[in-house]
Write a protein that holds these residues in place. Structure first.
Motif, mmCIF file in Angstrom:
data_model
loop_
_atom_site.group_PDB
_atom_site.id
_atom_site.type_symbol
_atom_site.label_atom_id
_atom_site.label_comp_id
_atom_site.label_asym_id
_atom_site.label_seq_id
_atom_site.Cartn_x
_atom_site.Cartn_y
_atom_site.Cartn_z
ATOM 1 N N ALA A 1 -16.887 10.065 8.583
ATOM 2 C CA ALA A 1 -15.784 9.307 7.955
ATOM 3 C C ALA A 1 -14.821 8.760 9.008
ATOM 4 N N GLY A 2 -14.589 9.514 10.071
ATOM 5 C CA GLY A 2 -13.658 9.074 11.111
ATOM 6 C C GLY A 2 -14.084 7.775 11.767
ATOM 7 N N GLN A 3 -15.368 7.612 11.907
ATOM 8 C CA GLN A 3 -15.927 6.392 12.505
ATOM 9 C C GLN A 3 -15.613 5.190 11.609
ATOM 10 N N MET A 4 -15.791 5.383 10.313
ATOM 11 C CA MET A 4 -15.539 4.292 9.353
ATOM 12 C C MET A 4 -14.047 4.002 9.230
ATOM 13 N N LEU A 5 -13.264 5.060 9.393
ATOM 14 C CA LEU A 5 -11.806 4.912 9.344
ATOM 15 C C LEU A 5 -11.342 3.898 10.385
ATOM 16 N N ILE A 6 -11.899 3.962 11.567
ATOM 17 C CA ILE A 6 -11.499 3.055 12.649
ATOM 18 C C ILE A 6 -11.800 1.601 12.260
ATOM 19 N N ILE A 7 -12.954 1.391 11.618
ATOM 20 C CA ILE A 7 -13.318 0.027 11.197
ATOM 21 C C ILE A 7 -12.326 -0.463 10.146
ATOM 22 N N PHE A 8 -11.985 0.419 9.215
ATOM 23 C CA PHE A 8 -11.021 0.029 8.180
ATOM 24 C C PHE A 8 -9.644 -0.246 8.768
ATOM 25 N N VAL A 9 -9.210 0.586 9.703
ATOM 26 C CA VAL A 9 -7.893 0.378 10.325
ATOM 27 C C VAL A 9 -7.851 -0.990 10.999
ATOM 28 N N ALA A 10 -8.929 -1.316 11.730
ATOM 29 C CA ALA A 10 -8.975 -2.628 12.400
ATOM 30 C C ALA A 10 -8.921 -3.751 11.376
ATOM 31 N N GLY A 11 -9.654 -3.585 10.274
ATOM 32 C CA GLY A 11 -9.664 -4.603 9.229
ATOM 33 C C GLY A 11 -8.309 -4.742 8.564
ATOM 34 N N LEU A 12 -7.665 -3.619 8.296
ATOM 35 C CA LEU A 12 -6.341 -3.647 7.632
ATOM 36 C C LEU A 12 -5.283 -4.275 8.539
ATOM 37 N N GLN A 13 -5.365 -3.966 9.814
ATOM 38 C CA GLN A 13 -4.359 -4.496 10.743
ATOM 39 C C GLN A 13 -4.526 -6.002 10.960
ATOM 40 N N VAL B 1 -4.781 -8.495 -2.635
ATOM 41 C CA VAL B 1 -4.590 -8.925 -1.238
ATOM 42 C C VAL B 1 -5.459 -8.080 -0.289
ATOM 43 N N THR B 2 -5.201 -6.770 -0.299
ATOM 44 C CA THR B 2 -5.852 -5.917 0.702
ATOM 45 C C THR B 2 -7.375 -5.898 0.546
ATOM 46 N N TRP B 3 -7.815 -5.546 -0.634
ATOM 47 C CA TRP B 3 -9.257 -5.339 -0.811
ATOM 48 C C TRP B 3 -10.076 -6.611 -0.535
ATOM 49 N N PRO B 4 -9.672 -7.776 -1.106
ATOM 50 C CA PRO B 4 -10.478 -8.980 -0.820
ATOM 51 C C PRO B 4 -10.551 -9.301 0.674
ATOM 52 N N LEU B 5 -9.417 -9.130 1.367
ATOM 53 C CA LEU B 5 -9.422 -9.464 2.791
ATOM 54 C C LEU B 5 -10.079 -8.370 3.640
ATOM 55 N N LEU B 6 -10.286 -7.236 3.006
ATOM 56 C CA LEU B 6 -10.943 -6.140 3.710
ATOM 57 C C LEU B 6 -12.469 -6.179 3.505
ATOM 58 N N ALA B 7 -12.910 -7.125 2.679
ATOM 59 C CA ALA B 7 -14.337 -7.175 2.317
ATOM 60 C C ALA B 7 -15.271 -7.205 3.529
ATOM 61 N N PRO B 8 -14.973 -8.003 4.574
ATOM 62 C CA PRO B 8 -15.899 -7.977 5.727
ATOM 63 C C PRO B 8 -16.021 -6.577 6.348
ATOM 64 N N SER B 9 -14.868 -5.893 6.472
ATOM 65 C CA SER B 9 -14.914 -4.527 7.027
ATOM 66 C C SER B 9 -15.665 -3.605 6.076
ATOM 67 N N ALA B 10 -15.371 -3.750 4.785
ATOM 68 C CA ALA B 10 -16.032 -2.880 3.795
ATOM 69 C C ALA B 10 -17.542 -3.111 3.810
ATOM 70 N N THR B 11 -17.927 -4.375 4.002
ATOM 71 C CA THR B 11 -19.365 -4.679 4.054
ATOM 72 C C THR B 11 -20.020 -3.938 5.206
#
Lengths: 291, 419
Positions: A167-179, A203-213
């Motif tokens: 999970a920590g690895q994915m957290l970093i990807i999400f943090v980068a996407g959120l920022q 706002v957040t979720w749609p713009l986070l889609a690339p990271s979520a993908t």
């Protein structure tokens, strides 16, 4: 600007590596999947599609491993993504505490799989394990389980370990996407009177889609190939309840010496992962919104 | 000029890459006196024997200054996966070891065993114990260790409680009840790892005294749904239901099970003689011996225990240093060297005239000659998928399944995997 043709020579090392370490093994696996090669002998015979026929119609364990893999994947993909996203939202802002927490959450990722397997095997041990002992200590002994020995729950216990591990690895990807989401969009949402949930959803979720993908696709592939944890913690048992395709391929190839059949399963496995990953990309990209 | 520089860079990159991928050949080395010596490769899976083997190799090199031995030890799982593949080009594993059963069969089928039948050192081994290394009358491998795959029990505890070694299934249950009355778990069963594959042997040895039973199963003449296996599964069920094995046994690792016996919370460890040294390491006050459950009435019992001749020494047929490899096996089969290996590893050996010095080896040596044991049945299953099916039926029953249902499910897997 004219580019010299010799610049293409720089592609050669990469191309060579790709050919040796990806193309050759893949083509070899495909080739051997039509043979009865035992992995040791110098000779083998072509058996046509017999190996594929066996996998689809005459191998109960293979079908069970697909089921186990799907269960494992669903739990890991859903919960690892949610946990990583929730933690990413908590540690999003840059300050000393959040930087420390990010490092803390990332820490399991740097451990070796065998160490993680050892730690969690000890945690799950029914008599000496810290999990059951803690449950008993706080009066929740009715929740104590035979975490890895009960064939009904062992696969989920492994999934929890996998989530803790990655999970920590994915957290970093999400943090980068959120920022990367512009603050102005949040300001507009605030001015428009959006609630926190509406802001997240619109706002957040749609713009986070690339990271979520990336997270979902990577987690899917990772969970399909979670060989090391399963191998070290349960070896596929009890009663094949945690046997996944990757460990089964190992058994068929290296314990039963049926490389031809193991190659056929590998090819099927590769196709399944490709299809699932493709569907995920399609599904998640359809959620994208352009502003 | 720039074009040539780019071309040179590309070629150099490729050359470096290829050089990096290339293997290193170290077949001939120099010994301390500067003479050329032949280096042989010895591969096996016994990490716990490294110290004693290092010492034995040093003695061998002193006696044979023209031969050096490079020992590579793999974890047993990895050894099964990669060790034998290394044999194929002959550069590794001039001397190697093999497990009996499926691995032996696979290596023999691939033609990687050198025929050792006519070697003089074969006579250094107990003739009866090395038959497992033969195929079609040819001695391909020489088992070195003799292991008893049957429960280790706390002899001191039995004496204290006035218990005798049971000679029948009825007596076994009475003994187990007495232990339970004294708050002692009769059997510590490491169900999470090696428990099923070890304990199945002694649990079935008298239910199916026919030593060809698994050969018959594999060729379709026998079925797991027949009396011999269903009864074995029912016996496992009884152990679980009556609490003769600890609760949550399928989640118990061998370390935890060993701790139970070492702490005298349990009376028996359902693994084998190879754990006796480790148990004494955990609790030096233990008095240990071996005891297999007799699952039939005394008059019907044929066997008293299980033996396995394993760690089978062999020479790679693809090796270019076969003579030196054979010289090393000859050295290992000398009684004084074998005695050193036996006493320092706590293992009985198949080599003749070995002198056992440690108490535990001396006290259990009577099992070699005085007791009727049979070769580990599990190793007579040469198809690994069928072996897995057999073992999974035990796990299934210990997980709560009905013995006949578990047997039927396992038999279906046997039918699917029969060659």
């Amino acid at each position: 600007m004219k580019i010299s043709k010799s610049i293409y020579l720089f592609f050669l090392p990469g191309l060579f590596l790709y050919a040796v370490f990806f193309v050759y093994p893949t083509v070899s696996a495909l080739f051997y999947s039509f043979t009865d090669w035992d992995g040791l002998s110098s000779s083998f015979q072509f058996v046509g599609i017999d190996n594929y026929e066996r996998a689809f119609t005459g191998d109960t364990i293979f079908r069970k491993t697909i089921g186990n893999n799907l269960k494992f994947m669903l739990v890991v993909v859903v919960f690892q993504t949610l946990v990583a996203l929730a933690f990413a939202l908590i540690v999003l802002k840059n300050n000393k505490t959040t930087v420390f927490l990010r490092a803390l959450y990332f820490f399991p990722t740097i451990l070796s799989s065998v160490s993680v397997a050892f730690i969690w095997s000890f945690i799950y041990d029914p008599s000496l394990g810290i999990l059951n002992q803690t449950l008993e200590l706080v009066g929740l002994d009715f929740l104590a389980q035979n975490w890895l020995g009960n064939s009904n729950i062992a696969i989920y216990s492994l999934a929890v370990t996998q989530i803790w591990f990655h999970a920590g690895q994915m957290l970093i990807i999400f943090v980068a996407g959120l920022q990367a989401i512009p603050d102005e969009l949040y300001e507009v949402a605030k001015i428009e009177g959006a609630t926190k949930w509406q802001t997240f959803r619109k706002v957040t979720w749609p713009l986070l889609a690339p990271s979520a993908t990336i997270v979902v696709a990577y987690t899917t592939i990772q969970s399909f190939k979670a060989f090391d944890l399963v191998f070290a913690m349960t070896g596929g048992g009890p009663n094949n309840s945690t046997e996944i395709v990757a460990t089964y391929i190992f058994d068929i190839a290296f314990r039963s010496y049926q490389f031809g059949y193991a190659s056929a399963i590998s090819v099927i496995f590769m196709i399944i992962i490709a299809i699932i990953t493709f569907l995920q990309f399609k599904a998640l990209r359809s959620d994208r919104i352009s502003y | 000029m720039k074009k040539y520089a780019l071309l040179s860079s590309g070629v150099l990159s490729l050359s470096l890459l290829l050089a990096g991928c290339a293997g290193e050949s170290t077949s001939d080395t120099s010994n301390e006196s500067g003479e050329d010596s032949t280096q042989i490769s010895f591969i096996h899976w016994r990490g716990e024997d490294k110290a004693v083997l290092d010492d034995i190799i040093a003695q061998f090199e002193d006696e044979n200054p023209n031969i050096t031995v490079e020992m590579t030890i793999y974890p047993s799982e990895q050894y099964q996966a990669t060790g034998q593949r290394l044999l194929q080009d002959g550069s590794t594993g001039d001397v190697f070891t093999s497990f009996p059963g499926a691995q032996f069969e696979a290596i023999a089928s691939a033609g990687l065993f050198e025929d050792l039948s006519d070697e003089e050192f074969v006579s250094n081994f107990d003739e009866e114990l090395i038959s497992v290394g033969q195929k079609d009358g040819t001695q391909f491998a020489l088992p070195y260790q003799l292991v008893f795959n049957m429960p280790v029990y706390n002899k001191g505890m039995f004496e204290e409680l006035g218990l005798e070694v049971p000679k029948s299934w009825t007596e076994f249950q009475e003994m187990a009840d007495t232990l339970l009355e004294n708050d002692i778990t009769p059997i510590a069963f490491p169900g999470a790892d090696i428990g099923p594959n070890q304990f199945m042997n002694s649990m079935m040895m008298n239910n199916a005294p026919d030593e060809d039973i698994f050969e018959k199963l594999q060729n379709g003449e026998e079925s797991l749904t027949n009396e011999w296996w269903v009864k074995t599964l029912e016996d496992f069920q009884l152990l679980e239901q009556k609490g003769y094995i600890q609760a949550d046994a399928l989640g118990t690792s061998q370390d935890s099970a060993m701790a139970m016996v070492a702490n005298e919370e349990a009376a028996m460890l359902a693994t084998g003689s190879y754990h006796m040294s480790a148990l004494l390491g955990l609790n030096p006050d233990l008095q240990l011996d071996l005891m297999a459950p007799i699952t039939v009435e005394e008059s019907e019992a044929v066997y008293e225990g299980i033996n396995t001749a394993t760690f089978m020494l062999a020479v790679n047929s693809k090796s270019e240093k076969k003579e030196q490899a054979k010289e090393f096996i000859n050295f290992l089969s000398q009684p004084e060297i074998a005695s050193q290996y036996a006493n320092e590893t706590g293992q009985h050996l198949t080599v003749n005239d070995v002198e056992y010095e440690s108490e535990v080896l001396k006290n259990t040596a009577y099992w070699i000659d005085e007791r009727k044991t049979r070769f580990q049945p599990r190793f007579l299953i040469t198809n690994a998928q069928i072996e897995a099916a057999v073992l999974s039926s035990i796990e299934n029953v210990l997980g709560g399944a009905d013995p006949m249902t578990a047997a039927e499910e396992a038999q279906q897997l046997v039918d699917e995997n029969r060659e």
